[in-house]
Each structure stands twice: as structure tokens, then as C-alpha cells.
Design a protein around this motif. Sequence first.
Motif: not given
Length: 458
Positions: A112-113, A115-117, A120, A162, A165, A177, A185
Motif C-alpha cells: 500500500q505504501f 503505491k504512493q510514489g 515509497e 509526511d 500533509e 499518512r 515501512t
Amino acid sequence: MSVTSVDVTGGEVRVVTDELSEAVLAGASGSELEQRPTPDEYIAAHLRREDVDMFADTADKDVRRSLHVGPVPMPDLAPDEVLVAVMASSINYNTVWSAMFEPIPTFRFLAQFGKQGVWEARHDQPYQVVGSDAAGVIVRLGSGVRHWQVGDHVVASPAYVDDQEPGTHADGMMGSRQLAWGFETNFGALAHYTILRASQLIPKPAHLTWEEAACNTLCAGTAYRMLVGEHAARIKQGDVVLVWGATGGLGGYAVQYVRNGGGIAVGVVSSERKARVLRNLGCDLIINREELGFADYNGDDPAQTVEIGKRLGAIIRRETGTEPHVVFDYVGKATFGISVFVVRRGGTVVTCGSSTGYAHQYDNRYLWMKLKRIVGSHVANLQEQWETNRLIGMGRVVPMLSTVYPLDQVGEATRLVQLNQHIGKVGVLCLAPKEGLGVTDPELRAEMGERVQLVRNA
């Protein structure tokens, strides 16, 4: 990589090192460390995605089977990150959960993490380096890091936030996040190296050894937020505070905060050895579970919950004159219903975990009709961690370290915590070849005397 043999208490310990870590162990300056190459791989305690279903047909999810120690690839460094040579780490219950693949495999968090960038995406690997406490030396800086230098001695906040955010700027723990580093992580602490965001860095207390410094941040910071900080119980002078698991990592720091703040600490333990630790910490009232008749109670029987609560409440009233103003509960299912029952009218139950199970049962009448509060709390923001670290650095809070294992025995160390056979915190030596290293303020340490090792000497 090379192998360095070091004599420790009459035995031989083999420490696998590389050129950069050898320079760290030799006490090289920051400029010297910058000249040493970063290794392509490093030794780490890690889980494997291929093992996720290994406990499907067994009741005993023995973490020694799932934890591996060996080489993993060195990831690239993001602009806001630092690479830290880890001298020591410690075991937290989140590593037990990770290694049991419960309540869900933490590889799902990594996917899931990821997919954020771009940065990541590095975390989504077929392996996960676990661990959420570390003390070590900065050996590389990302291009965007300020306020820190290569060679600095640091400890790590486990709150991975983050900073772009909005919620983070109100309270680091309120950003959607926010993650638990080394659990949600990758590239965690039980290794020769770890990657940290600059927003996780805290100066290492100078009077502590590496292993003592490495055992504090997750539990001490979490307990500070729960009891002292503005977001949860906010204890005051004279408050009676019931602490479940009072000799655990979290509970031991909670007892110290209550005492420091002028409160009355009530600790519940299960053995005379644990009671001895609490006496050393200055706990005001120590209650053995056997007095309450619930050594093996799992929290499932409402009538028994009330009966235990009545016995516990009677003891606390007799000895302190009142019911608890605050109950500190991270044990979960086995104790939570009792906590809600026993806390005084208008009192607060603050919770940060559920080591005996997440599905809590309690009688809601005792909550609403007596105007009680339940407050959820999670880790601590960076300001709270720095305040915690200031207290530790002043010697006002002492480490809960009880025993230390080498990295290659991390499975045994984690198993000890899994079976609840430990007291306080279980430390792990990573690059540090032996205990007792890392003290840069021997004067304060000498001034504190044996108090700095209250738990180990109990």
C-alpha cells in the motif's frame, strides 16, 4: 564484507562489517565517514514474503522460524532521509506481530505504501527489515536534510510522518499518512544500517550506552504522550494512576512519569521479581494478579470482569483513598473491561495497544452513566519525543533495559517478548561489538550511579 571477532565476557562474538561500519566502530570523524563507500548490501533481521502462510496450520506461531538474519540490498536515499549505522536496537511488540504475520501480514502495508510514489515504491520488496527502535551514527545525508551532520549520534523516533500533509502540522500523529517505522515501512532498525527521515532524528542521550539509548524512544515516547502530553490523560499532582503491565516497556516508563509528576502509581504485576523492579522504580502501590484471582483471565466473562474490578477497586481505595483517576492500558482484551469498570467517575482510560487481543468487551453502562472517557493514543509526535528525550538526557527517566542479545539471536530475543517472559525492554546489539559502549558524558553517568541500571540490577 569482513568479519571482526571481539571477545565479550569470555566468549567470541563475530561481527560482520564493511569498510564504512569499520570506520564507525573505530570512532572516525564525520569527514572520514563521508570518504568511506556505502556498501551494496548489509546485514539485517528480516521477514520474507514467501513465508506469510507458514503458520497456517500451527497454533504456536514461533517467531524464531520467520525471522531471518542475513544480507539485504542497500536502498537509495531520498532527499529528506539519512542513513544511520545502527549500533543497537530493541524488541517491541510490533516486531512480534510482524513476525507472526498478524493481525495481517505487514507486507500488505508495504504494498500500500509503495503505491504512493517513487521513493515509497522502494519499500515494497519481497523482504521486510523490521524494528522500530535504534541508536546509531549518521553516515549519509540526503540532499534536503538540514540541522544534522554525518557523525552525529542519534536515536530514532518511530513516527514516520509526511511533512507535506496538512494534518501533520497540527500534530504529527494526526496525518493520515503517519506510519509506524519498521512495522508499516521497510528498512527498519534491527540491522547494521537503517534509513530514517530527518523528521525522526533525536540526539542520543550522552550518558547512556548504545543499548540503553536504543530501548527508549518507542515506549518512553508513547507513554509520555499517553500520560503527560496534551493529547491524552494529562496527569496532575495527586492523580492515582493504575498501570497494567507495569514492568513492561510501556508500563515501566508510565510508572516513572506518574512519580515524576507527583501522582500515585499503582502497578499490577505477576511475580515477585517484577514487584522488585517496581519497588526500585518507586511505584507507590504494587498489586499481584494472584490477589485479584485472574492470572489467566481473557476478558470474555462480563460477570467475572465486574468481580475482578470490585476486588481491584477495593484494594486501591483502601490504600490510596480513591479509585484511579487514570488507567493506563495497553494489554487490551484481558484487562480493558476491568479498566473501564475500575476508573473513577469522570476518569480516563487511555489505551495504545492490545497485546492480549483487539476485540475488547466492557459494560457501557459504567462508561456513560459515570461520565468516563476512553482515549486512544498512538506513538508520539516529534516535539513529544524531544521532551521525552530531554527527561532521559537529564537522568529523570531511566532506561527499562533488562537484557541484551546479539543481532544473530534476534529470533530468541523476539520469542522472549512473544511469550511475555521478559521484563522491561529487550535490547539487541547490531554493529556495537559489546555492551557498555557509546557513553560520551561519563560525569552524568557517574553522578547517577546504579540508578541508570535500575531494571537490570533488580
